[in-house]
Scaffold this active site. Sequence first.
Site, mmCIF file in Angstrom:
data_model
loop_
_atom_site.group_PDB
_atom_site.id
_atom_site.type_symbol
_atom_site.label_atom_id
_atom_site.label_comp_id
_atom_site.label_asym_id
_atom_site.label_seq_id
_atom_site.Cartn_x
_atom_site.Cartn_y
_atom_site.Cartn_z
ATOM 1 N N ALA A 199 -14.981 18.457 18.714
ATOM 2 C CA ALA A 199 -15.032 19.232 19.962
ATOM 3 C C ALA A 199 -14.885 18.405 21.232
ATOM 4 O O ALA A 199 -15.044 18.922 22.330
ATOM 5 C CB ALA A 199 -16.291 20.091 20.053
ATOM 6 N N ALA A 200 -14.546 17.117 21.104
ATOM 7 C CA ALA A 200 -14.313 16.296 22.305
ATOM 8 C C ALA A 200 -13.183 16.888 23.138
ATOM 9 O O ALA A 200 -13.317 17.073 24.356
ATOM 10 C CB ALA A 200 -13.986 14.857 21.909
ATOM 11 N N GLY A 201 -12.086 17.210 22.456
ATOM 12 C CA GLY A 201 -10.935 17.771 23.160
ATOM 13 C C GLY A 201 -11.256 19.121 23.787
ATOM 14 O O GLY A 201 -10.900 19.376 24.941
ATOM 15 N N ASP A 202 -11.947 19.993 23.057
ATOM 16 C CA ASP A 202 -12.311 21.313 23.591
ATOM 17 C C ASP A 202 -13.221 21.176 24.810
ATOM 18 O O ASP A 202 -13.085 21.925 25.787
ATOM 19 C CB ASP A 202 -13.026 22.157 22.516
ATOM 20 C CG ASP A 202 -12.066 22.599 21.409
ATOM 21 O OD1 ASP A 202 -10.848 22.648 21.656
ATOM 22 O OD2 ASP A 202 -12.554 22.904 20.301
ATOM 23 N N ASN A 208 -14.025 31.496 15.589
ATOM 24 C CA ASN A 208 -14.171 31.267 14.148
ATOM 25 C C ASN A 208 -15.615 30.966 13.801
ATOM 26 O O ASN A 208 -16.390 30.531 14.654
ATOM 27 C CB ASN A 208 -13.361 30.047 13.689
ATOM 28 C CG ASN A 208 -11.865 30.260 13.791
ATOM 29 O OD1 ASN A 208 -11.368 31.358 13.589
ATOM 30 N ND2 ASN A 208 -11.162 29.205 14.129
HETATM 31 P P1 ADP Z 1 -9.256 15.786 20.314
HETATM 32 O O1 ADP Z 1 -10.678 16.138 19.985
HETATM 33 O O2 ADP Z 1 -8.453 16.944 20.774
HETATM 34 O O3 ADP Z 1 -8.552 14.973 19.253
HETATM 35 P P2 ADP Z 1 -9.558 13.275 21.767
HETATM 36 O O4 ADP Z 1 -10.061 12.641 20.521
HETATM 37 O O5 ADP Z 1 -8.330 12.692 22.378
HETATM 38 O O6 ADP Z 1 -9.343 14.836 21.609
HETATM 39 O O7 ADP Z 1 -10.745 13.227 22.834
HETATM 40 C C1 ADP Z 1 -10.706 13.932 24.043
HETATM 41 C C2 ADP Z 1 -11.437 13.148 25.108
HETATM 42 O O8 ADP Z 1 -12.801 12.946 24.680
HETATM 43 C C3 ADP Z 1 -10.910 11.745 25.355
HETATM 44 O O9 ADP Z 1 -9.826 11.737 26.254
HETATM 45 C C4 ADP Z 1 -12.160 11.062 25.940
HETATM 46 O O10 ADP Z 1 -12.331 11.394 27.290
HETATM 47 C C5 ADP Z 1 -13.283 11.700 25.122
HETATM 48 N N1 ADP Z 1 -13.565 10.848 23.950
HETATM 49 C C6 ADP Z 1 -13.099 10.995 22.695
HETATM 50 N N2 ADP Z 1 -13.523 9.989 21.900
HETATM 51 C C7 ADP Z 1 -14.296 9.193 22.679
HETATM 52 C C8 ADP Z 1 -15.033 7.987 22.476
HETATM 53 N N3 ADP Z 1 -15.035 7.380 21.286
HETATM 54 N N4 ADP Z 1 -15.727 7.468 23.522
HETATM 55 C C9 ADP Z 1 -15.716 8.072 24.736
HETATM 56 N N5 ADP Z 1 -15.035 9.196 24.999
HETATM 57 C C10 ADP Z 1 -14.337 9.757 23.991
#
Ligand code: ADP
Length: 304
Positions: free
Chosen positions: A250-253, A12
């Site tokens: 993009a944390a999850g990706d 996208n």
């Molecule tokens: P999504 O982006 O799919 O909602 P999450 O929010 O659960 O996914 O984040 C995925 C991973 O990114 C978490 O399991 C963690 O390892 C990391 N992460 C996300 N937020 C934080 C944070 N505030 N501090 C440190 N690591 C984070």
Amino acid sequence: MSAKIAVVGSINMDLVFSTPRMPLPGETLMGHQFHQIHGGKGANQAVAAARAGGSVALLACVGNDVNGHSSLQALQSEGIDCQYVRNVDGMATGVAAILLDDLGQNSIVLAIGANALVSPVDVDSAQQMLSKSQIMLCQLETPLESVRHAVELAVRSGVQVVLNPAPAQALDDVLLAQVNYLVLNETEASMLTDIRVIDVLSAAEAASALQRRGVPVVIVTLGGEGIWVADIGSAYSLPAFKVNVVDTTAAGDTFVGALSVALAEGQVLRQACLFAQAAAACAVTKLGAQTSIPNRSAIERQLQ
Ligand code: ADP
Ligand code: NA
């Protein structure tokens, strides 16, 4: 030899408008700023896997338009094999219009465009590449019948399947039983089970429920709380790295892409999860999606 990862997923263009508040129906509102950023879960995860050290091929569809050409160029510059990205005439590349208001809330309209045209025939055309990869990674921004077809092909070829069921939709047990690793966040875990997932305890409950439906390994990501890992015969939580949070986009990706590389390299699950969390931690310290995804050396620095 680097880890061979096949991604079947979406591409996208994210059109990001920052605005003082959300517009009302019929209203024209003066916004603050506009940014155009490469996105799509498939593309983001492919970039995450490539920067983490994987040798990545992407199966996807784009339109024969400016967004499609520019997305392809960006992916190729990451060293991603794009020969299985089909260019569709007369169809727009997927676009997400993202409104970000001053309160930090967002509203998104997604026009999936060419992503809807990823077909089982496309999967068959990429059969050789898919069957030679070590891990195949899928999400749900491409048609479910194509994901299902790709998963069946992977299983027949002995390729391990990582599924990130996002955006969440109901999945049947036949598909779940063919997935090796299901990686999902709290929202997705809540939608796939009847459990409201809000913490480690409820994540553990949801992961067990999904394992009973046939998935061997379930990983629930819990944002700043880290992850819950339900392995075969053991289950445990791992805390997130403590970092300065700037933008969790993009944390999850990033987690899923890096996890796939670590697994393909033969790392044991706990170690692979540590690697993936280190990558995701790096991503949250920077603004944006693909702009914030770390490379291998940044991940290794975070791990030390
Ligand atoms: P999504 O982006 O799919 O909602 P999450 O929010 O659960 O996914 O984040 C995925 C991973 O990114 C978490 O399991 C963690 O390892 C990391 N992460 C996300 N937020 C934080 C944070 N505030 N501090 C440190 N690591 C984070
Ligand atoms: Na980010």
